[in-house]
Design a protein around this motif. Structure first.
Motif, mmCIF file in Angstrom:
data_model
loop_
_atom_site.group_PDB
_atom_site.id
_atom_site.type_symbol
_atom_site.label_atom_id
_atom_site.label_comp_id
_atom_site.label_asym_id
_atom_site.label_seq_id
_atom_site.Cartn_x
_atom_site.Cartn_y
_atom_site.Cartn_z
ATOM 1 N N VAL A 279 0.839 -1.208 0.000
ATOM 2 C CA VAL A 279 0.000 0.000 0.000
ATOM 3 C C VAL A 279 0.875 1.259 0.000
ATOM 4 O O VAL A 279 0.651 2.197 -0.767
ATOM 5 N N ALA A 280 1.913 1.251 0.837
ATOM 6 C CA ALA A 280 2.784 2.431 0.922
ATOM 7 C C ALA A 280 3.534 2.638 -0.392
ATOM 8 O O ALA A 280 3.651 3.765 -0.873
ATOM 9 N N ALA A 281 4.015 1.537 -0.994
ATOM 10 C CA ALA A 281 4.777 1.668 -2.240
ATOM 11 C C ALA A 281 3.895 2.239 -3.350
ATOM 12 O O ALA A 281 4.290 3.180 -4.057
ATOM 13 N N VAL A 282 2.679 1.703 -3.473
ATOM 14 C CA VAL A 282 1.766 2.209 -4.506
ATOM 15 C C VAL A 282 1.435 3.676 -4.235
ATOM 16 O O VAL A 282 1.437 4.512 -5.146
ATOM 17 N N THR A 283 1.191 4.008 -2.974
ATOM 18 C CA THR A 283 0.861 5.385 -2.613
ATOM 19 C C THR A 283 2.006 6.335 -2.962
ATOM 20 O O THR A 283 1.787 7.412 -3.521
ATOM 21 N N VAL A 284 3.234 5.906 -2.657
ATOM 22 C CA VAL A 284 4.385 6.775 -2.936
ATOM 23 C C VAL A 284 4.540 6.993 -4.440
ATOM 24 O O VAL A 284 4.629 8.126 -4.908
ATOM 25 N N VAL A 285 4.538 5.907 -5.198
ATOM 26 C CA VAL A 285 4.778 6.037 -6.644
ATOM 27 C C VAL A 285 3.661 6.839 -7.311
ATOM 28 O O VAL A 285 3.917 7.852 -7.978
ATOM 29 N N CYS A 286 2.409 6.417 -7.095
ATOM 30 C CA CYS A 286 1.288 7.136 -7.717
ATOM 31 C C CYS A 286 1.183 8.556 -7.173
ATOM 32 O O CYS A 286 0.940 9.503 -7.922
ATOM 33 N N GLY A 287 1.371 8.691 -5.868
ATOM 34 C CA GLY A 287 1.226 9.996 -5.241
ATOM 35 C C GLY A 287 2.224 11.007 -5.783
ATOM 36 O O GLY A 287 1.866 12.133 -6.098
ATOM 37 N N ALA B 180 -9.284 0.927 -1.218
ATOM 38 C CA ALA B 180 -9.848 1.853 -0.234
ATOM 39 C C ALA B 180 -8.770 2.394 0.691
ATOM 40 O O ALA B 180 -8.868 3.505 1.209
ATOM 41 N N LEU B 181 -7.723 1.597 0.920
ATOM 42 C CA LEU B 181 -6.634 2.074 1.766
ATOM 43 C C LEU B 181 -5.771 3.086 1.023
ATOM 44 O O LEU B 181 -5.195 3.990 1.614
ATOM 45 N N ILE B 182 -5.674 2.897 -0.291
ATOM 46 C CA ILE B 182 -4.735 3.716 -1.072
ATOM 47 C C ILE B 182 -5.363 5.028 -1.545
ATOM 48 O O ILE B 182 -4.815 6.110 -1.292
ATOM 49 N N LEU B 183 -6.505 4.932 -2.217
ATOM 50 C CA LEU B 183 -7.064 6.102 -2.912
ATOM 51 C C LEU B 183 -7.182 7.382 -2.072
ATOM 52 O O LEU B 183 -6.748 8.437 -2.520
#
Lengths: 291, 281
Positions: free
Chosen positions: B83-91, B147-150
């Motif tokens: 979740v953190a990795a996806v959030t960092v890259v997309c964010g 839901a955790l990421i978006l």
């Protein structure tokens, strides 16, 4: 509207869409939801939703547990925000001094930045364990009787304040530190030449020049602490005798545990309005002179 | 700040700093050491207080092995990292894009959209957890990774950081590239982003910590073990008949040393980013 602006706007929206779209959906739209849902009641059994007008708010008005939470939230904030700001200023002043080892101390002062509030809560709940905890041992050895700490309605809130501050002070310190770095050194050199006492220079130079930063920290800190939840949820669940039952916890309990969404939403609306009022007052009282 | 200080003052500074330092360090060090002792000796040397509390003897790795083989915690650790990795890259990508548009393009509705972005990060996020739960419920996304990421990916503060940085890049650089036939996307990816490494590191840390420390949101939105997040998973070591303190402290130590290892060398960027957005409002 000319063509160029039209073309640029289209291009801009393409860049903006993902991030701003998500912000509109998850940060702005929920504000509308919370107001809207606060006028409905959801039946726990059938799941059907009924429009009840301002009934949820009227119920709150007669809800003693709710008013107790409002009072606990107020008390917590009146205590915790000044405490955190003062300690943050002291810490920032300390590591901004020029003495040997300050880089080492600075590293230590930054540690809580990487420690989550949940982990912080675990550490200090061990330390303050009622009965055979470390703090009780220390107290005992200097002749003070064992304390109940978070089992006592008069002490629990203080423990919560301590836990939140262990994490909070370091975070707010970095803002104050940046504010201190913006004060030109020449001013202090001039003070040295003029023979002005350090304490006088702190009150007449440092503090006024830092006022804007301190106000910012004070306001943001208040906003954060209005929502303080983790240590309360993890240790006291609002107790003992509802002495730590802040509004955020009461709203969580009402909406998520008792499934009474309408009431929970009305509480959140109240919490948001309360926070906005407090921030407005803070700006009015402190802001007029400096900003 | 320079001041001619006396020896006495120096002494006081040291005493105060050491006092603060101890308060910050002792809990972390103690719990790390205690988590290397067997369960029945975790609290050894605390009452009465003795130096034994800070000696990891008898030494055992049992607690750490227990933590990693615990279903709830290990899957939460994996999930949180994903979740953190996806959030960092997309964010980083989408917030940088938005910051780029705000900083370099003149468009209709800029003022309104900017105040929306600004107000979104001045509002403490936890206050909206319950209505956001309603929203995510109506989207049918309860107990999903999405839901955790978006809700965390679009971040007003990170956008603001990029706006600040991008508005310092000379306009001539962009115009020259556009004249040479580069598209806006190329200008962003070839010229702006390479210049902005410090901001990107700061933004990544902010987004990573937002997920690593997430508590209230996963508490309400995640149900199953696969979608668990670590801060919540800590409670798995507290069971009906008591707490497994050795494992709980081992898990807590992991949760605090992983971000500290990241933050220590990169603290400069993190602090510059957090403080920079605040003081330039």
């Amino acid at each position: 509207m000319n063509n160029r602006l039209k073309r640029d706007s289209l291009k801009a929206y393409m860049f903006l869409f993902p991030a701003v779209g998500l912000i509109l959906l998850f940060k702005i739209y929920p504000i509308i939801i919370v107001f809207g849902e606060s006028f409905y009641k959801v039946s726990y059994l059938s799941g059907s939703k009924v429009f009840v007008g301002i009934n949820n708010y009227l119920d709150l008005f007669f809800d003693r547990s709710f008013w107790n939470s409002v009072w606990v939230t107020t008390k917590l904030n009146l205590l915790i925000n000044p405490i955190q700001v003062v300690i943050a200023v002291v810490m920032a002043l300390l590591i901004n001094m020029e003495f040997r080892g300050r880089l080492f101390y600075r590293l230590l002062f930054f540690i809580p930045l990487g420690v989550s509030l949940a982990v912080t809560t675990i550490y200090w709940s061990i330390f303050f364990r009622p009965g055979n905890g470390v703090m009780n041992y220390i107290l005992n050895s200097v002749g003070i009787p064992r304390q109940p700490f978070f089992n006592s309605p008069s002490q629990a809130l203080w423990i919560i304040i301590g836990i939140a501050s262990w994490k909070g002070c370091s975070f707010w310190m970095i803002f104050i530190l940046a504010g201190l770095k913006n004060i030109p050194r020449e001013i202090y050199e001039a003070c040295d030449v003029e023979g002005i006492e350090p304490i006088a220079s702190f009150f007449y130079i440092t503090l006024p020049l830092l006022a804007k930063t301190i106000l910012f920290v004070f306001v943001t800190d208040t906003a954060a602490n209005f929502m303080l939840f983790i240590p309360i949820f993890m240790i006291t669940k609002g107790g003992p005798d509802s002495s730590t039952n802040v509004l955020m916890h009461e709203a969580y309990r009402t909406a998520m545990l008792q499934g009474d969404m309408g009431h929970g939403m009305a509480m959140i609306v109240f919490l948001m309005l309360m926070l906005m009022t407090v921030v407005a007052i803070q700006f009015k009282v402190t802001g007029e002179r400096e900003i | 700040m320079i001041r001619r200080t006396t020896t006495l003052q120096h002494f006081l500074f040291h005493i105060l700093s050491i006092l603060f330092g101890l308060i910050f360090v002792v809990p972390i060090i103690w719990s790390l050491i205690a988590s290397f002792r067997p369960e029945n000796l975790v609290f050894a040397g605390l009452s009465p207080l003795s130096i034994k509390a800070l000696i990891p003897l008898p030494f055992t790795m049992k607690n750490f092995i227990g933590v990693f083989t615990n279903d709830v915690f290990s899957s939460a650790l994996v999930n949180t990292l994903v979740v953190a990795a996806v959030t960092v890259v997309c964010g980083v990508i989408i917030n940088a894009a938005a910051g780029f548009a705000f900083a370099t393009i003149n468009f209709v509705g800029k003022g309104i959209l900017f105040s929306i972005v600004l107000s979104s990060f001045l509002m403490p996020p936890d206050v909206l957890v319950i209505p956001t739960y309603n929203l995510v419920d109506s989207l049918g996304l309860i107990d999903t990774r999405i839901a955790l990421i978006l809700p965390v990916v679009g971040n007003g503060m990170v956008i603001f950081m990029f706006i600040q940085f991008f508005s310092q890049v000379p306009k001539a650089l962009r115009e020259a590239a556009l004249i040479d036939g580069a598209s806006s996307l190329q200008v962003l990816s070839k010229i702006y982003l390479p210049l902005t490494l410090p901001t990107m590191i700061g933004a990544s840390l902010i987004l990573f910590l937002a997920q690593w420390e997430a508590f209230l949101w996963p508490l309400v939105v995640s149900r199953s073990i696969e979608n668990g997040m670590i801060q919540i998973a800590l409670s798995t070591f507290t069971q009906q008949y008591g707490t497994l303190w050795g494992m709980k402290l081992a898990a807590a130590s992991l949760l605090c040393f992983i971000p500290l290892i990241l933050l220590m060398p990169l603290q400069r960027y993190y602090i510059a980013s957090v403080v920079g957005t605040a003081l330039k409002e």
